[in-house]
Design a protein around this motif. Sequence first.
Motif, PDB file in Angstrom:
ATOM      1  N   HIS A  57       0.856  -1.195   0.000  1.00  0.00           N
ATOM      2  CA  HIS A  57       0.000   0.000   0.000  1.00  0.00           C
ATOM      3  C   HIS A  57       0.888   1.240   0.000  1.00  0.00           C
ATOM      4  N   LEU A  58       0.594   2.164  -0.914  1.00  0.00           N
ATOM      5  CA  LEU A  58       1.315   3.435  -1.015  1.00  0.00           C
ATOM      6  C   LEU A  58       0.387   4.558  -0.594  1.00  0.00           C
ATOM      7  N   ALA A  59       0.864   5.407   0.306  1.00  0.00           N
ATOM      8  CA  ALA A  59       0.055   6.516   0.836  1.00  0.00           C
ATOM      9  C   ALA A  59       0.875   7.795   0.771  1.00  0.00           C
TER      10      ALA A  59
ATOM     11  N   TYR B 172      -1.420   7.586  10.845  1.00  0.00           N
ATOM     12  CA  TYR B 172      -2.731   7.054  11.230  1.00  0.00           C
ATOM     13  C   TYR B 172      -3.598   6.788   9.987  1.00  0.00           C
ATOM     14  N   ALA B 173      -3.628   7.769   9.077  1.00  0.00           N
ATOM     15  CA  ALA B 173      -4.448   7.607   7.875  1.00  0.00           C
ATOM     16  C   ALA B 173      -3.919   6.478   6.995  1.00  0.00           C
ATOM     17  N   ALA B 174      -2.601   6.347   6.865  1.00  0.00           N
ATOM     18  CA  ALA B 174      -2.025   5.274   6.042  1.00  0.00           C
ATOM     19  C   ALA B 174      -2.325   3.905   6.634  1.00  0.00           C
ATOM     20  N   ARG B 175      -2.272   3.777   7.963  1.00  0.00           N
ATOM     21  CA  ARG B 175      -2.578   2.492   8.590  1.00  0.00           C
ATOM     22  C   ARG B 175      -4.042   2.111   8.381  1.00  0.00           C
ATOM     23  N   ASN B 176      -4.939   3.066   8.524  1.00  0.00           N
ATOM     24  CA  ASN B 176      -6.358   2.764   8.330  1.00  0.00           C
ATOM     25  C   ASN B 176      -6.673   2.412   6.874  1.00  0.00           C
ATOM     26  N   GLU B 177      -6.043   3.108   5.938  1.00  0.00           N
ATOM     27  CA  GLU B 177      -6.264   2.793   4.521  1.00  0.00           C
ATOM     28  C   GLU B 177      -5.761   1.398   4.171  1.00  0.00           C
TER      29      GLU B 177
ATOM     30  N   PRO C  90       8.114  27.219   2.159  1.00  0.00           N
ATOM     31  CA  PRO C  90       7.919  26.021   1.330  1.00  0.00           C
ATOM     32  C   PRO C  90       6.848  25.100   1.900  1.00  0.00           C
ATOM     33  N   TYR C  91       6.333  24.263   1.018  1.00  0.00           N
ATOM     34  CA  TYR C  91       5.397  23.194   1.371  1.00  0.00           C
ATOM     35  C   TYR C  91       5.999  21.868   0.917  1.00  0.00           C
ATOM     36  N   THR C  92       5.869  20.842   1.757  1.00  0.00           N
ATOM     37  CA  THR C  92       6.490  19.536   1.503  1.00  0.00           C
ATOM     38  C   THR C  92       5.502  18.436   1.866  1.00  0.00           C
ATOM     39  N   SER C  93       5.579  17.321   1.130  1.00  0.00           N
ATOM     40  CA  SER C  93       4.740  16.152   1.400  1.00  0.00           C
ATOM     41  C   SER C  93       5.636  14.957   1.702  1.00  0.00           C
ATOM     42  N   ILE C  94       5.051  13.945   2.315  1.00  0.00           N
ATOM     43  CA  ILE C  94       5.761  12.716   2.642  1.00  0.00           C
ATOM     44  C   ILE C  94       4.964  11.528   2.108  1.00  0.00           C
ATOM     45  N   THR C  95       5.670  10.542   1.573  1.00  0.00           N
ATOM     46  CA  THR C  95       5.055   9.352   0.996  1.00  0.00           C
ATOM     47  C   THR C  95       5.662   8.121   1.651  1.00  0.00           C
ATOM     48  N   VAL C  96       4.818   7.168   2.039  1.00  0.00           N
ATOM     49  CA  VAL C  96       5.276   5.938   2.678  1.00  0.00           C
ATOM     50  C   VAL C  96       4.727   4.746   1.906  1.00  0.00           C
TER      51      VAL C  96
END
Length: 284
Positions: free
Chosen positions: A140-142, A189-194, A236-242
């Motif tokens: 799963h990629l979030a 939390y959101a990645a675990r639930n998804e 700046p704005y930054t995102s993270i992907t797991v």
Amino acid sequence: MSAITATGWLLRPKVTHLPPPTIANQSRTIKFMHWGGNKDLKLSEPTVLSVDELLKQSPKIKPQVGYNSQRGGLAASSIFGDESTEVAATESSMGAFSTIHIRDPNREHWAWPKRATAREVRRRGRLTKREMLLQTEKEHLAKSHMFKTSVKKLAPIARQIQGKKIEDAIIQMRFSPKGAARDVLGHLYAARNESVVRRKMDPEQTYIEQAWVGRGTYEVEHNHRARGRIDMLKLPYTSITVVLKEQVTRDRIAKEKEDKRLRKKPWEQLPSRPLVGQTQYYRW
């Protein structure tokens, strides 16, 4: 100047119109200071055309791409000699471009199944290594939304949680003193639930295989200084992907590494190799 000459100059006839030009193409080459042209002056004979001949000439129309500018004819003994071929020529010309400009409206319904079937026939039903792994292992990629932080602050957090179980990473973010840890905690939390809802993954066996950050847009703010000066700040704005996977994947990777180590030949300090290029002279 004498009086008689002045009187003749004033009483000279005035030219009110010029002679009509003739339709002619003239070309001349004059030799000046031994440069260019022939010795004698050459003038081509003028070609005078009547009005009827000019009207009979077809206008210069540039032919369109793909159409035949020359029109064919029929033999004198043909039974279709009396019929006109204007409609037939138009239909043939339009048929050449019908396959280019007209598209099947139902293409999206049959195009993908056709390509998928061709791929299966070409592979003869064989699956790639990744396709076989996806049938037995879950992934799963979030990707998170944009956080108001920089890559320099978020990248160490991504390296901190990479390789840990999802529950251990959540505990690390709960007690982290960094400001961006709160946003990363909500994303975990959101990645675990998804992963539980969409992939049916076990949260106790789920771990973070990869974690990386992505640069986003900038927000402009004003910093008021002394004497009416204003500094423009770019925030700046930054995102993270797991990428989440289960423990089964980690066990398989460890087993593959161990099998590769066992297949490797033992190291020899002086391996037995044939000696070549031996001479009685030194090589340096």
